[in-house]
Design a protein around this motif. Structure first.
Motif, PDB file in Angstrom:
ATOM      1  N   ALA A  79       0.816  -1.222   0.000  1.00  0.00           N
ATOM      2  CA  ALA A  79       0.000   0.000   0.000  1.00  0.00           C
ATOM      3  C   ALA A  79       0.849   1.272   0.000  1.00  0.00           C
ATOM      4  N   TYR A  80       2.059   1.185  -0.520  1.00  0.00           N
ATOM      5  CA  TYR A  80       3.002   2.304  -0.608  1.00  0.00           C
ATOM      6  C   TYR A  80       3.491   2.785   0.749  1.00  0.00           C
ATOM      7  N   VAL A  81       3.070   2.131   1.828  1.00  0.00           N
ATOM      8  CA  VAL A  81       3.457   2.590   3.165  1.00  0.00           C
ATOM      9  C   VAL A  81       4.104   1.491   3.999  1.00  0.00           C
ATOM     10  N   ARG A  82       4.126   0.253   3.498  1.00  0.00           N
ATOM     11  CA  ARG A  82       4.643  -0.871   4.279  1.00  0.00           C
ATOM     12  C   ARG A  82       5.794  -1.533   3.529  1.00  0.00           C
ATOM     13  N   PRO A  83       6.770  -2.069   4.241  1.00  0.00           N
ATOM     14  CA  PRO A  83       7.990  -2.574   3.605  1.00  0.00           C
ATOM     15  C   PRO A  83       7.802  -3.933   2.941  1.00  0.00           C
ATOM     16  N   LEU A  84       8.846  -4.351   2.254  1.00  0.00           N
ATOM     17  CA  LEU A  84       8.894  -5.677   1.649  1.00  0.00           C
ATOM     18  C   LEU A  84       8.872  -6.731   2.749  1.00  0.00           C
ATOM     19  N   VAL A  85       8.089  -7.797   2.540  1.00  0.00           N
ATOM     20  CA  VAL A  85       7.956  -8.864   3.529  1.00  0.00           C
ATOM     21  C   VAL A  85       8.384 -10.189   2.913  1.00  0.00           C
ATOM     22  N   ALA A  86       8.419 -11.228   3.738  1.00  0.00           N
ATOM     23  CA  ALA A  86       8.919 -12.533   3.284  1.00  0.00           C
ATOM     24  C   ALA A  86       8.133 -13.069   2.091  1.00  0.00           C
ATOM     25  N   ALA A  87       6.821 -12.820   2.068  1.00  0.00           N
ATOM     26  CA  ALA A  87       6.009 -13.315   0.953  1.00  0.00           C
ATOM     27  C   ALA A  87       6.489 -12.752  -0.385  1.00  0.00           C
ATOM     28  N   HIS A  88       6.991 -11.527  -0.378  1.00  0.00           N
ATOM     29  CA  HIS A  88       7.492 -10.954  -1.628  1.00  0.00           C
ATOM     30  C   HIS A  88       8.715 -11.710  -2.123  1.00  0.00           C
ATOM     31  N   TRP A  89       9.603 -12.087  -1.218  1.00  0.00           N
ATOM     32  CA  TRP A  89      10.761 -12.881  -1.627  1.00  0.00           C
ATOM     33  C   TRP A  89      10.327 -14.244  -2.149  1.00  0.00           C
ATOM     34  N   ARG A  90       9.250 -14.809  -1.587  1.00  0.00           N
ATOM     35  CA  ARG A  90       8.761 -16.096  -2.094  1.00  0.00           C
ATOM     36  C   ARG A  90       8.284 -15.961  -3.542  1.00  0.00           C
ATOM     37  N   ILE A  91       7.614 -14.860  -3.850  1.00  0.00           N
ATOM     38  CA  ILE A  91       7.154 -14.647  -5.224  1.00  0.00           C
ATOM     39  C   ILE A  91       8.343 -14.476  -6.158  1.00  0.00           C
ATOM     40  N   VAL A  92       9.309 -13.674  -5.749  1.00  0.00           N
ATOM     41  CA  VAL A  92      10.506 -13.473  -6.563  1.00  0.00           C
ATOM     42  C   VAL A  92      11.218 -14.797  -6.813  1.00  0.00           C
ATOM     43  N   ALA A  93      11.398 -15.590  -5.759  1.00  0.00           N
ATOM     44  CA  ALA A  93      12.076 -16.878  -5.908  1.00  0.00           C
ATOM     45  C   ALA A  93      11.314 -17.797  -6.856  1.00  0.00           C
ATOM     46  N   ALA A  94       9.988 -17.792  -6.751  1.00  0.00           N
ATOM     47  CA  ALA A  94       9.170 -18.641  -7.619  1.00  0.00           C
ATOM     48  C   ALA A  94       9.323 -18.233  -9.083  1.00  0.00           C
ATOM     49  N   LEU A  95       9.364 -16.936  -9.356  1.00  0.00           N
ATOM     50  CA  LEU A  95       9.524 -16.476 -10.737  1.00  0.00           C
ATOM     51  C   LEU A  95      10.907 -16.838 -11.279  1.00  0.00           C
ATOM     52  N   ILE A  96      11.934 -16.717 -10.464  1.00  0.00           N
ATOM     53  CA  ILE A  96      13.283 -17.071 -10.919  1.00  0.00           C
ATOM     54  C   ILE A  96      13.358 -18.562 -11.245  1.00  0.00           C
ATOM     55  N   ARG A  97      12.807 -19.406 -10.370  1.00  0.00           N
ATOM     56  CA  ARG A  97      12.829 -20.853 -10.617  1.00  0.00           C
ATOM     57  C   ARG A  97      12.127 -21.208 -11.915  1.00  0.00           C
ATOM     58  N   ARG A  98      11.045 -20.527 -12.215  1.00  0.00           N
ATOM     59  CA  ARG A  98      10.235 -20.879 -13.377  1.00  0.00           C
ATOM     60  C   ARG A  98      10.752 -20.294 -14.685  1.00  0.00           C
ATOM     61  N   THR A  99      11.613 -19.286 -14.612  1.00  0.00           N
ATOM     62  CA  THR A  99      11.963 -18.556 -15.839  1.00  0.00           C
ATOM     63  C   THR A  99      13.455 -18.441 -16.118  1.00  0.00           C
ATOM     64  N   GLY A 100      14.294 -18.557 -15.110  1.00  0.00           N
ATOM     65  CA  GLY A 100      15.714 -18.288 -15.305  1.00  0.00           C
ATOM     66  C   GLY A 100      16.025 -16.818 -15.502  1.00  0.00           C
ATOM     67  N   ALA A 101      15.048 -15.965 -15.224  1.00  0.00           N
ATOM     68  CA  ALA A 101      15.245 -14.529 -15.421  1.00  0.00           C
ATOM     69  C   ALA A 101      16.108 -13.928 -14.318  1.00  0.00           C
ATOM     70  N   THR A 102      16.781 -12.846 -14.665  1.00  0.00           N
ATOM     71  CA  THR A 102      17.425 -11.997 -13.662  1.00  0.00           C
ATOM     72  C   THR A 102      16.369 -11.037 -13.134  1.00  0.00           C
ATOM     73  N   VAL A 103      16.192 -11.010 -11.820  1.00  0.00           N
ATOM     74  CA  VAL A 103      15.149 -10.189 -11.215  1.00  0.00           C
ATOM     75  C   VAL A 103      15.788  -9.075 -10.401  1.00  0.00           C
ATOM     76  N   THR A 104      15.381  -7.858 -10.698  1.00  0.00           N
ATOM     77  CA  THR A 104      15.839  -6.680  -9.972  1.00  0.00           C
ATOM     78  C   THR A 104      14.729  -6.221  -9.044  1.00  0.00           C
ATOM     79  N   VAL A 105      15.071  -6.022  -7.778  1.00  0.00           N
ATOM     80  CA  VAL A 105      14.110  -5.596  -6.755  1.00  0.00           C
ATOM     81  C   VAL A 105      14.529  -4.222  -6.247  1.00  0.00           C
ATOM     82  N   PRO A 106      13.858  -3.152  -6.664  1.00  0.00           N
ATOM     83  CA  PRO A 106      14.195  -1.805  -6.189  1.00  0.00           C
ATOM     84  C   PRO A 106      13.419  -1.486  -4.901  1.00  0.00           C
TER      85      PRO A 106
END
Length: 297
Positions: A79-106
């Motif tokens: 909501a633009y006011v709360r920080p990155l949480v563990a669930a966000h890293w789970r989504i990032v990890a899932a996308l990397i496993r499925r795609t081999g993409a390089t993921v940038t997290v700003p």
């Protein structure tokens, strides 16, 4: 509906809804934890790049095996006011496993200290850097909740500034209109275990800063939505963002921006973070397929 989805939704309903009112949101913001640390599993499986841009950290994760050269910029929700949480890293990890993409997290700055204007200056630099590194490889913007809305805003910014467009947008439960004025929201509010209109609208006003809340860079639903990249959306049916997501999909397709909306009827907000559910795994599989295809329909 899977049993795991049902149980997870029940557990979420048992937790306090910090967005219930503007007051409950302010109270919750007084007790924020820092951003969740990068998990050890991602440090083991990826080459980790860290840098600072305009005072904000940017983490880049390149898989040590099977890297494809495809680039994804992932923008986290909250909501633009709360920080990155563990669930966000789970989504990032899932996308990397499925795609081999390089993921940038700003790690864009959060309201009320920072506003959208700060974020777009920061993300413009991040995006140009990723474009330069990608060369001829595909570049995607992805995100969840407000991060998904910010991904659309960044695509609008690229269009208006004449930058190379992303190959596609991957949106999980996007927040597309911070005004929260769609009358259909009230019908869904009793069924949403995580969100509520009043607190969210307050967060949206803080994020907008000097801009009107209907500015397309704040609420992309108010843009014309023409000449944007192909967009794929995964949305829970028990999520108050659903009405605006449906309106966005209809408007985008009407203007020639190909947009596919997949509604998971019994799923909650950003259900893809609950990777133990069948619904989350299937949605992430579909998102991964779009990224692997380079954004081709």
């Amino acid at each position: 509906m899977s049993l795991a989805m049902n149980l997870t939704r029940a557990l979420l309903r048992a937790r306090p809804n910090v967005f219930r009112t503007e007051r409950t949101l302010r109270e919750a913001l007084g007790h924020l934890r820092p951003d969740a640390p990068l998990p050890a599993a991602l440090r083991r499986t990826c080459t980790v790049g860290r840098r600072t841009v305009d005072g904000h950290e940017v983490i880049t994760l390149t898989p040590k095996r099977g890297a494809t050269g495809t680039e994804v910029i992932y923008l986290h929700g909250g909501a633009y006011v709360r920080p990155l949480v563990a669930a966000h890293w789970r989504i990032v990890a899932a996308l990397i496993r499925r795609t081999g993409a390089t993921v940038t997290v700003p790690f864009y700055g959060l309201a009320p200290r920072y506003t959208a204007d700060d974020a777009y200056r920061f993300l413009d630099t991040v995006y140009r850097t990723v474009l330069a590194r990608a060369g001829d490889h595909p570049v995607f913007l992805a995100g969840d909740s407000c991060g998904a809305g910010l991904a659309v805003g960044l695509a609008i910014h690229c269009r208006d500034e004449g930058l190379r467009a992303p190959n596609g947008l991957i949106l999980f439960s996007p927040w597309l209109d911070v005004t929260m004025t769609n009358p259909a929201i009230a019908r869904l509010a009793p069924h949403d275990p995580m969100l509520a209109p009043e607190g969210l609208a307050a967060a949206g006003r803080a994020w907008a800063g000097p801009r009107p809340v209907t500015d397309p860079l704040i609420s992309p639903l108010h843009d014309t939505l023409h000449d944007l990249p192909p967009t794929w959306i995964h949305q829970g049916g028990r999520d108050i963002f659903l009405p605006d997501t449906e309106a966005f999909t209809t408007k985008a397709n009407a203007t020639g921006t190909p947009t596919t909306l997949h509604v998971w009827p019994t799923a909650f907000h950003v259900f893809v973070g609950a990777g133990w559910t069948r619904e989350a795994r299937r949605a992430l599989d579909e998102a991964g397929e779009r990224i692997r295809s380079g954004g081709r329909k």
